[in-house]
Design a protein around this motif. Structure first.
Motif, mmCIF file in Angstrom:
data_model
loop_
_atom_site.group_PDB
_atom_site.id
_atom_site.type_symbol
_atom_site.label_atom_id
_atom_site.label_comp_id
_atom_site.label_asym_id
_atom_site.label_seq_id
_atom_site.Cartn_x
_atom_site.Cartn_y
_atom_site.Cartn_z
ATOM 1 N N LEU A 176 0.744 -1.210 -0.209
ATOM 2 C CA LEU A 176 -0.165 0.162 0.177
ATOM 3 C C LEU A 176 0.936 0.821 0.424
ATOM 4 C CD1 LEU A 176 -3.197 1.742 0.221
ATOM 5 C CD2 LEU A 176 -3.077 1.217 2.741
ATOM 6 N N MET A 177 2.044 1.451 1.105
ATOM 7 C CA MET A 177 2.582 2.214 0.814
ATOM 8 C C MET A 177 3.508 2.650 -0.279
ATOM 9 S SD MET A 177 2.556 3.515 3.322
ATOM 10 C CE MET A 177 3.874 4.970 3.935
ATOM 11 N N ILE A 178 4.051 1.687 -1.470
ATOM 12 C CA ILE A 178 4.868 1.984 -2.490
ATOM 13 C C ILE A 178 3.366 2.102 -3.264
ATOM 14 C CG2 ILE A 178 5.195 0.374 -4.771
ATOM 15 C CD1 ILE A 178 7.209 -1.108 -2.854
ATOM 16 N N TYR A 179 2.109 1.691 -3.380
ATOM 17 C CA TYR A 179 0.817 2.299 -4.669
ATOM 18 C C TYR A 179 0.619 3.553 -3.728
ATOM 19 C CZ TYR A 179 -3.637 3.225 -6.211
ATOM 20 O OH TYR A 179 -4.309 3.781 -6.243
ATOM 21 N N THR A 188 20.544 10.806 -6.979
ATOM 22 C CA THR A 188 18.896 10.313 -7.350
ATOM 23 C C THR A 188 18.679 9.889 -5.524
ATOM 24 O OG1 THR A 188 19.640 9.076 -9.395
ATOM 25 C CG2 THR A 188 18.539 8.099 -7.921
ATOM 26 N N ILE A 189 19.222 8.986 -4.740
ATOM 27 C CA ILE A 189 19.218 8.320 -3.310
ATOM 28 C C ILE A 189 19.146 9.506 -2.391
ATOM 29 C CG2 ILE A 189 19.715 7.620 -1.738
ATOM 30 C CD1 ILE A 189 21.826 5.941 -3.719
ATOM 31 N N LEU A 190 19.705 11.239 -2.699
ATOM 32 C CA LEU A 190 18.930 11.955 -2.521
ATOM 33 C C LEU A 190 17.593 12.844 -1.959
ATOM 34 C CD1 LEU A 190 20.101 13.761 0.438
ATOM 35 C CD2 LEU A 190 21.588 15.361 -1.433
ATOM 36 N N GLY A 191 17.259 12.760 -3.637
ATOM 37 C CA GLY A 191 15.920 12.714 -3.719
ATOM 38 C C GLY A 191 15.101 12.504 -3.157
ATOM 39 N N GLY A 192 15.535 10.646 -3.071
ATOM 40 C CA GLY A 192 14.022 10.274 -3.318
ATOM 41 C C GLY A 192 13.860 10.180 -1.966
ATOM 42 N N ALA A 193 14.995 10.163 -1.137
ATOM 43 C CA ALA A 193 14.558 9.529 0.680
ATOM 44 C C ALA A 193 14.915 11.128 0.993
ATOM 45 C CB ALA A 193 16.273 8.884 0.906
ATOM 46 N N SER A 194 15.322 11.529 0.499
ATOM 47 C CA SER A 194 15.068 13.462 1.907
ATOM 48 C C SER A 194 14.619 14.070 0.950
ATOM 49 C CB SER A 194 16.489 13.589 1.861
ATOM 50 O OG SER A 194 17.366 12.714 2.330
ATOM 51 N N PHE A 195 13.478 13.928 -0.080
ATOM 52 C CA PHE A 195 12.675 14.868 -0.097
ATOM 53 C C PHE A 195 10.893 13.967 -0.243
ATOM 54 C CE2 PHE A 195 15.340 18.000 -1.594
ATOM 55 C CZ PHE A 195 14.893 19.504 -1.513
ATOM 56 N N GLY A 196 11.741 12.590 -1.551
ATOM 57 C CA GLY A 196 10.690 11.654 -1.286
ATOM 58 C C GLY A 196 9.683 11.161 -0.546
ATOM 59 N N LEU A 197 10.473 10.840 0.842
ATOM 60 C CA LEU A 197 9.611 9.929 1.445
ATOM 61 C C LEU A 197 9.456 11.428 2.374
ATOM 62 C CD1 LEU A 197 9.585 7.836 3.644
ATOM 63 C CD2 LEU A 197 11.668 8.552 4.467
ATOM 64 N N LEU A 233 10.996 1.257 3.831
ATOM 65 C CA LEU A 233 11.457 -0.547 2.884
ATOM 66 C C LEU A 233 10.998 -0.028 1.824
ATOM 67 C CD1 LEU A 233 11.669 -3.230 4.706
ATOM 68 C CD2 LEU A 233 13.448 -1.786 3.823
ATOM 69 N N ALA A 234 9.174 0.522 1.562
ATOM 70 C CA ALA A 234 8.847 0.847 0.429
ATOM 71 C C ALA A 234 9.676 2.007 -0.237
ATOM 72 C CB ALA A 234 7.364 1.426 0.511
ATOM 73 N N ARG A 235 10.084 3.155 0.561
ATOM 74 C CA ARG A 235 10.884 4.177 -0.245
ATOM 75 C C ARG A 235 11.708 3.665 -0.580
ATOM 76 N NH1 ARG A 235 9.682 7.901 -2.988
ATOM 77 N NH2 ARG A 235 7.864 7.877 -1.935
ATOM 78 N N ALA A 236 12.817 2.725 0.281
ATOM 79 C CA ALA A 236 14.021 2.157 -0.313
ATOM 80 C C ALA A 236 13.697 1.141 -1.587
ATOM 81 C CB ALA A 236 14.717 1.459 0.787
ATOM 82 N N VAL A 264 13.627 3.988 -4.317
ATOM 83 C CA VAL A 264 14.570 4.566 -5.229
ATOM 84 C C VAL A 264 15.302 3.579 -5.081
ATOM 85 C CG1 VAL A 264 17.083 5.682 -3.499
ATOM 86 C CG2 VAL A 264 14.693 6.532 -2.899
ATOM 87 N N ALA A 265 15.525 2.590 -5.143
ATOM 88 C CA ALA A 265 16.482 1.310 -5.852
ATOM 89 C C ALA A 265 15.911 1.362 -7.078
ATOM 90 C CB ALA A 265 16.713 0.510 -4.993
ATOM 91 N N SER A 266 14.742 1.115 -7.204
ATOM 92 C CA SER A 266 14.407 1.355 -9.081
ATOM 93 C C SER A 266 14.552 2.468 -9.129
ATOM 94 C CB SER A 266 12.831 1.319 -8.358
ATOM 95 O OG SER A 266 11.899 2.196 -8.479
ATOM 96 N N SER A 267 14.527 3.754 -9.006
ATOM 97 C CA SER A 267 14.961 5.085 -9.560
ATOM 98 C C SER A 267 16.521 5.130 -9.961
ATOM 99 C CB SER A 267 15.273 6.481 -8.532
ATOM 100 O OG SER A 267 14.936 7.354 -9.133
ATOM 101 N N VAL A 268 17.364 4.839 -9.323
ATOM 102 C CA VAL A 268 18.700 4.188 -8.997
ATOM 103 C C VAL A 268 19.229 3.160 -10.498
ATOM 104 C CG1 VAL A 268 21.111 3.314 -8.650
ATOM 105 C CG2 VAL A 268 19.638 4.945 -7.191
ATOM 106 N N LEU A 269 18.427 1.869 -10.616
ATOM 107 C CA LEU A 269 18.638 1.419 -11.977
ATOM 108 C C LEU A 269 17.848 2.249 -12.917
ATOM 109 C CD1 LEU A 269 17.201 -1.779 -10.186
ATOM 110 C CD2 LEU A 269 19.440 -1.636 -10.557
ATOM 111 N N PHE A 270 16.619 3.307 -13.188
ATOM 112 C CA PHE A 270 16.637 3.790 -14.051
ATOM 113 C C PHE A 270 17.648 4.389 -14.571
ATOM 114 C CE2 PHE A 270 12.794 6.543 -16.771
ATOM 115 C CZ PHE A 270 13.180 6.124 -16.794
ATOM 116 N N GLN A 271 18.260 5.112 -13.836
ATOM 117 C CA GLN A 271 18.903 6.144 -13.938
ATOM 118 C C GLN A 271 20.168 5.624 -14.682
ATOM 119 O OE1 GLN A 271 17.705 9.090 -13.621
ATOM 120 N NE2 GLN A 271 19.794 10.104 -12.385
ATOM 121 N N MET A 272 21.033 4.105 -14.518
ATOM 122 C CA MET A 272 22.185 3.253 -15.151
ATOM 123 C C MET A 272 21.547 3.266 -16.369
ATOM 124 S SD MET A 272 23.892 1.932 -12.122
ATOM 125 C CE MET A 272 22.822 0.361 -11.299
ATOM 126 N N ALA A 273 20.518 2.743 -16.598
ATOM 127 C CA ALA A 273 20.084 2.466 -17.530
ATOM 128 C C ALA A 273 19.878 3.438 -18.969
ATOM 129 C CB ALA A 273 18.885 1.930 -17.419
#
Length: 440
Positions: free
Chosen positions: A16-19, A64-73, A105-108, A111-120
């Motif tokens: 639900l948190m991811i959704y 990427t991690i800073l934006g997703g964790a320190s802003f997104g969360l 963990l949902a936010r992690a 963020v992990a998906s965003s990092v993989l997206f960035q590398m791709a």
């Protein structure tokens, strides 16, 4: 018997948190769009590097991690708190700690998906290689995510509303981007800014992520950086837990003290780094070799080198007839990587050619090594040649190395790690001759 239902409930809450996170536009902007903008900006500036962006991926992933964790969360947590969602969670038959862990963990995962997206995207647009050490990259990601998620959780506890999240987040995000070694490379910052960066988690995040992409030895020697990230994340997480609120409203008067306690961890990390000599100035690669002193050169030893007629690091005698390698010498004299504006990098490239020929057991490896030495000794000022060769010996991981040169007839491609190691031996043989400490 209650363990399984509680586990099912926790999993449902996690999903639900991811959704809900993907339904929050601001969280998506900070988690995905802002990092892509930074990636494109870095690409427009550093795409000429070889390989493109590889030396910047530590910064890009940290952003990427800073934006997703320190802003997104915190944006998601505070928005849900304002909507009364967390007040409803309070009625669930789950412990508060499990609900918070689920949100983290949902936010992690996001963020992990965003990092993989960035590398791709980096690989697709710029041809950036993937990490040399994927296992180490996963470990580094966990520690960096813990640090920044802890900070994001603290921001959620301090902020009364979403605009306050933006203000608090920017007060952390901008300093780390500008003078924290995240947006601007440490080597490009003045010395005072580099020292201030030692008190911020962004510097340590970049320093554990970047070696996973381009270092030969991966995370070797990164223990202090991991400890710093863990300490900062733990302190911020504890402070955030103490300030956790189920409902919107003003925080308690103790908030400033818990925020101060979290900042003390930053100060402690910086003070320890300063006291233990870990905040030495970081020089640009193009300037690092020019700072090699004659005293440093004099301390270099030349014992234990292989003989010139050995199978390792062979070197033809000084009496070698130039006609034996006239064609190769002509090609090497006009070889672009040996004629760069940066003399230190040019000499490192030339020494790499001797190393590659030796590692590939070229039939003329000894003659090639001698031609390289003549090119260095005749094509550069003696002081420049001494400094550059000492740089190769003292800082073998700095700069770029050539691992193949088909234009010179060297088609095989030995590993970079071996080229750097063999370059040290040749650099010692060359430097010893320039200094008169090895008979030629």
């Amino acid at each position: 018997m209650n363990a399984l239902p509680q586990l099912n409930g926790w999993i449902r809450h996690f999903l639900l948190m991811i959704y809900l996170s993907f339904r929050n536009p601001q969280g998506i902007v900070y988690g995905y769009l802002v990092p892509i903008l930074f990636l494109l900006a870095f690409g427009s500036v550093f795409r000429a590097e070889n390989p493109p962006l590889l030396a910047r991926m530590g910064q890009i992933v940290t952003i990427t991690i800073l934006g997703g964790a320190s802003f997104g969360l915190p944006t998601a947590l505070v928005a849900e708190r304002e909507q009364g969602i967390w007040r409803r969670y309070r009625l669930l038959p789950l412990a508060t700690s499990w609900l918070i862990l689920s949100a983290m963990l949902a936010r992690a995962a996001i963020v992990a998906s965003s990092v993989l997206f960035q590398m791709a995207i980096a690989r697709a647009l710029f041809g950036t290689p993937l990490p040399n050490h994927p296992g180490a990259a996963m470990v580094a990601f966990v520690f960096v995510a813990v640090a920044f998620l802890g900070i994001g959780f603290l921001i959620a506890g301090l902020a009364n509303n979403v605009p306050a999240v933006q203000a608090l987040g920017q007060s952390i995000f901008l300093p780390m981007i500008l003078i924290g070694g995240v947006g601007v490379p440490l080597a490009a910052l003045p010395i005072w800014a580099q020292r201030i960066a030692g008190f911020m988690p962004g510097r340590y995040a970049v320093e554990v992520l970047q070696p996973c992409f381009d270092a030969v030895n991966g995370l070797q020697g990164s223990g202090f950086r991991f400890a710093a990230l863990a300490m900062i994340g733990l302190a911020a997480g504890i402070a955030g837990a103490k300030l956790f609120r189920w409902e919107p409203g003003r925080r308690t008067g103790s908030a400033r003290w818990w925020a101060a306690a979290a900042l003390i961890s930053w100060a402690a990390v910086g003070a320890i780094a300063w006291a233990t000599g870990r905040l030495k100035p970081v020089l640009p690669e193009g300037e690092a070799w020019t700072n090699i002193t004659e005293a440093q050169i004099a301390e270099i030893g030349f014992d234990g080198l292989p003989k010139d007629d050995d199978i390792v690091a062979a070197l033809a005698p000084s009496t070698m007839d130039p006609a034996h390698a006239r064609d190769f010498a002509a090609k090497l004299a006009s070889w672009p990587p040996g004629r760069l504006d940066d003399a230190g990098q040019s000499i490192r490239n030339l020494v790499s050619i001797a190393a590659v020929a030796d590692l590939c057991a070229d039939t003329k490896e000894a003659e090639i090594a001698r031609v390289v030495f003549r090119q260095i000794s005749n094509g550069f000022e003696p002081a420049v040649a001494r400094q550059a060769l000492a740089w190769i010996i003292l800082s073998p991981e700095d700069g770029q190395v050539v691992t193949k040169a088909p234009e010179l007839g060297l088609f095989r491609h030995p590993p970079e790690r071996l080229v750097r190691q063999r370059s040290i031996i040749y650099a010692k043989k060359y430097l010893g001759r320039l200094l008169g400490r090895i008979a030629d």
